[in-house]
Design an enzyme around this catalytic site. Structure first.
Site, PDB file in Angstrom:
ATOM      1  CG  ASP A  29      -1.749   1.226   1.385  1.00 22.06           C
ATOM      2  OD1 ASP A  29      -2.166   1.555   2.518  1.00 22.06           O
ATOM      3  OD2 ASP A  29      -1.979   1.881   0.341  1.00 22.06           O
ATOM      4  CG  ASP A  49      -3.482   4.655  -2.027  1.00 19.77           C
ATOM      5  OD1 ASP A  49      -4.416   5.055  -1.315  1.00 19.77           O
ATOM      6  OD2 ASP A  49      -2.810   3.633  -1.757  1.00 19.77           O
TER       7      ASP A  49
HETATM    8  C1  LIG Z   1     -10.399   6.518  -1.068  1.00 18.09           C
HETATM    9  S1  LIG Z   1      -9.543   5.770   0.210  1.00 18.09           S
HETATM   10  C2  LIG Z   1     -10.228   4.238   0.268  1.00 18.09           C
HETATM   11  C3  LIG Z   1      -9.218   3.147   0.186  1.00 18.09           C
HETATM   12  N1  LIG Z   1      -9.924   1.886   0.176  1.00 18.09           N
HETATM   13  C4  LIG Z   1     -10.248   1.321  -0.961  1.00 18.09           C
HETATM   14  O1  LIG Z   1     -10.000   1.762  -2.065  1.00 18.09           O
HETATM   15  C5  LIG Z   1     -10.932  -0.037  -0.789  1.00 18.09           C
HETATM   16  C6  LIG Z   1      -9.853  -1.127  -0.769  1.00 18.09           C
HETATM   17  C7  LIG Z   1     -10.452  -2.443  -0.448  1.00 18.09           C
HETATM   18  C8  LIG Z   1     -10.642  -3.383  -1.437  1.00 18.09           C
HETATM   19  C9  LIG Z   1     -11.191  -4.634  -1.157  1.00 18.09           C
HETATM   20  C10 LIG Z   1     -11.552  -4.931   0.170  1.00 18.09           C
HETATM   21  C11 LIG Z   1     -11.375  -3.965   1.192  1.00 18.09           C
HETATM   22  C12 LIG Z   1     -10.817  -2.730   0.871  1.00 18.09           C
HETATM   23  N2  LIG Z   1     -11.882  -0.268  -1.888  1.00 18.09           N
HETATM   24  C13 LIG Z   1     -13.053   0.418  -1.878  1.00 18.09           C
HETATM   25  O2  LIG Z   1     -13.307   1.248  -1.005  1.00 18.09           O
HETATM   26  N3  LIG Z   1     -13.951   0.106  -2.859  1.00 18.09           N
HETATM   27  C14 LIG Z   1     -15.264   0.760  -2.874  1.00 18.09           C
HETATM   28  C15 LIG Z   1     -15.566   1.234  -4.263  1.00 18.09           C
HETATM   29  O3  LIG Z   1     -15.459   0.134  -5.162  1.00 18.09           O
HETATM   30  C16 LIG Z   1     -14.110  -0.365  -5.204  1.00 18.09           C
HETATM   31  C17 LIG Z   1     -13.729  -0.946  -3.864  1.00 18.09           C
HETATM   32  C18 LIG Z   1      -8.270   3.094   1.407  1.00 18.09           C
HETATM   33  O4  LIG Z   1      -8.695   3.278   2.510  1.00 18.09           O
HETATM   34  N4  LIG Z   1      -7.022   2.671   1.075  1.00 18.09           N
HETATM   35  C19 LIG Z   1      -6.072   2.382   2.141  1.00 18.09           C
HETATM   36  C20 LIG Z   1      -5.560   0.952   2.031  1.00 18.09           C
HETATM   37  C21 LIG Z   1      -6.700  -0.054   2.077  1.00 18.09           C
HETATM   38  C22 LIG Z   1      -6.177  -1.414   1.678  1.00 18.09           C
HETATM   39  C23 LIG Z   1      -7.238  -2.518   1.800  1.00 18.09           C
HETATM   40  C24 LIG Z   1      -7.806  -2.553   3.194  1.00 18.09           C
HETATM   41  C25 LIG Z   1      -8.353  -1.190   3.620  1.00 18.09           C
HETATM   42  C26 LIG Z   1      -7.296  -0.109   3.495  1.00 18.09           C
HETATM   43  C27 LIG Z   1      -4.914   3.372   2.072  1.00 18.09           C
HETATM   44  O5  LIG Z   1      -4.338   3.335   0.758  1.00 18.09           O
HETATM   45  C28 LIG Z   1      -5.369   4.759   2.432  1.00 18.09           C
HETATM   46  O6  LIG Z   1      -6.014   4.943   3.422  1.00 18.09           O
HETATM   47  O7  LIG Z   1      -5.055   5.707   1.566  1.00 18.09           O
HETATM   48  C29 LIG Z   1      -5.367   7.040   1.965  1.00 18.09           C
HETATM   49  C30 LIG Z   1      -4.263   7.942   1.500  1.00 18.09           C
HETATM   50  C31 LIG Z   1      -6.690   7.390   1.344  1.00 18.09           C
END
Ligand SMILES: CSC[C@H](NC(=O)[C@H](Cc1ccccc1)NC(=O)N1CCOCC1)C(=O)N[C@@H](CC1CCCCC1)[C@@H](O)C(=O)OC(C)C
Length: 322
Positions: free
Chosen positions: A33, A213
């Protein structure tokens, strides 16, 4: 030294990519990540019921960093917390002998449900690491000096396994020139700015500032750009119940590009059809960054490129076409 680890889509829509990592004596599948800076893993400190379906790190009390804790929350509201150990971590043959391994004692429901992800390996700047009382280094920072070149390269693919290369640039993974721009690391992420965007063949000047990201599934940009994009997609609409723009799955999606360092970085229209919805239409890979405050160039943007993240005296990002 240098090395390469595969990046395998966790599901048929590329919602996240998983890479095998040896932590202590276990092999776990972690989500690399570039949007965060903690290396945390499911661990034997958690209740057995939380570990069902997961590989996890068997903690060795002798390796605990006494009194150290961590607690992280992500953009999507998920989070985790726990204790810290110093242990061997190996990624694609690159070894960190005493890497800070953040062993979970608690994780949010999203993580317990998602049985493929055994933790995260953060690749943003170590200034965002959450460990207290003393911030810890990311894996990349730990191994930086032993790498042949101070860089890692991201090769995520559309509905296929890609890779993360550490310490070297793999010429077989891209075509044409690599276009470098300086990275804005002032906020702890790999920041870039675009000076224009294009939808199909029409280009518009605009400043788009955001971060690369790998841990974000989609591409989040300013609302006016998102509206202009879906104006070109017949039958598209903003559907609040689905949480974003949707369109008929038969729609033809125009290509989208951001001009970075004077070069158009193109996202093929095909990649912008992220997935079918439960309502019988399809969910867009480009969505609004409303509420985020900056743009996020996530996997939808990255999966057509080979992206070099170089931590030289001046941090740079290199873009090449896969
Ligand atoms: C706009 S920020 C949202 C981002 N999350 C995501 O993009 C999640 C990732 C995911 C996939 C599958 C299962 C669970 C989670 N996907 C998501 O929200 N989705 C909803 C829309 O359809 C596509 C999938 C996020 O929080 N990214 C984290 C890392 C992420 C990895 C997977 C577990 C959860 C945390 C991180 O990159 C972050 O916080 O970035 C900041 C800078 C925004």
């Amino acid at each position: 030294t240098n090395g390469s680890a595969p990046a395998v889509p966790s599901d048929q829509y590329d919602s996240l990519y998983l890479s095998p990592v040896t932590v202590g004596s276990s092999t776990l599948h972690l989500d690399f990540d570039t949007g965060s800076s903690d290396l945390w893993v499911f661990s034997s400190l958690q209740a057995q019921s939380s570990l069902v379906g997961h590989d996890y790190y068997m903690v060795d009390p002798a390796k605990e960093k006494q009194g150290y804790t961590w607690k992280i929350s992500y953009g999507d509201g998920s989070g985790a917390s726990g204790k810290v150990y110093a242990d061997k971590v190996v990624v694609g043959g690159v070894t960190a002998t005493a890497q800070a391994v953040e062993a979970a004692t608690a994780v949010s429901a999203q993580f317990t449900q998602d049985v493929d992800t055994d933790g995260l390996l953060g690749l943003a700047m170590s200034t965002l690491n959450t460990v207290k009382p003393q911030q810890q280094k990311t894996f990349f920072d730990t191994v930086l000096k032993q790498l042949a070149q101070p860089l890692f390269a991201v090769d995520l693919k559309y509905h296929a396994a890609g890779s993360y290369d550490f310490g070297f640039i793999d010429k077989s993974k891209y075509t044409g020139a690599i276009n470098y721009v300086n990275a804005d690391t002032s906020k702890g992420w790999w920041g870039v700015s675009a000076t224009a965007y294009s939808i199909g063949n029409a280009s518009t000047s605009a400043t788009v500032s955001g971060i690369l990201d790998t841990g974000t599934t989609l591409l989040y940009v300013d609302t006016p750009i998102v509206k202009a994009y879906y104006a070109k997609v017949k039958g598209s609409k903003m559907d609040n119940t689905q949480g974003g723009y949707v369109f008929p799955c038969s729609a033809t999606l125009p290509d989208f590009s951001l001009t970075i360092g004077g070069v158009k970085q193109i996202v093929p229209g095909k990649h912008i059809n992220y997935s079918p919805t439960s309502a019988g239409n399809c969910f867009g890979g480009i969505q609004t960054n409303d509420g985020i405050g900056f743009s996020i160039l996530g996997d939808i943007f990255l999966k057509s490129k080979y992206v070099i993240h170089e931590m030289g005296s001046t941090p740079r990002i290199g873009f090449a076409q896969q």
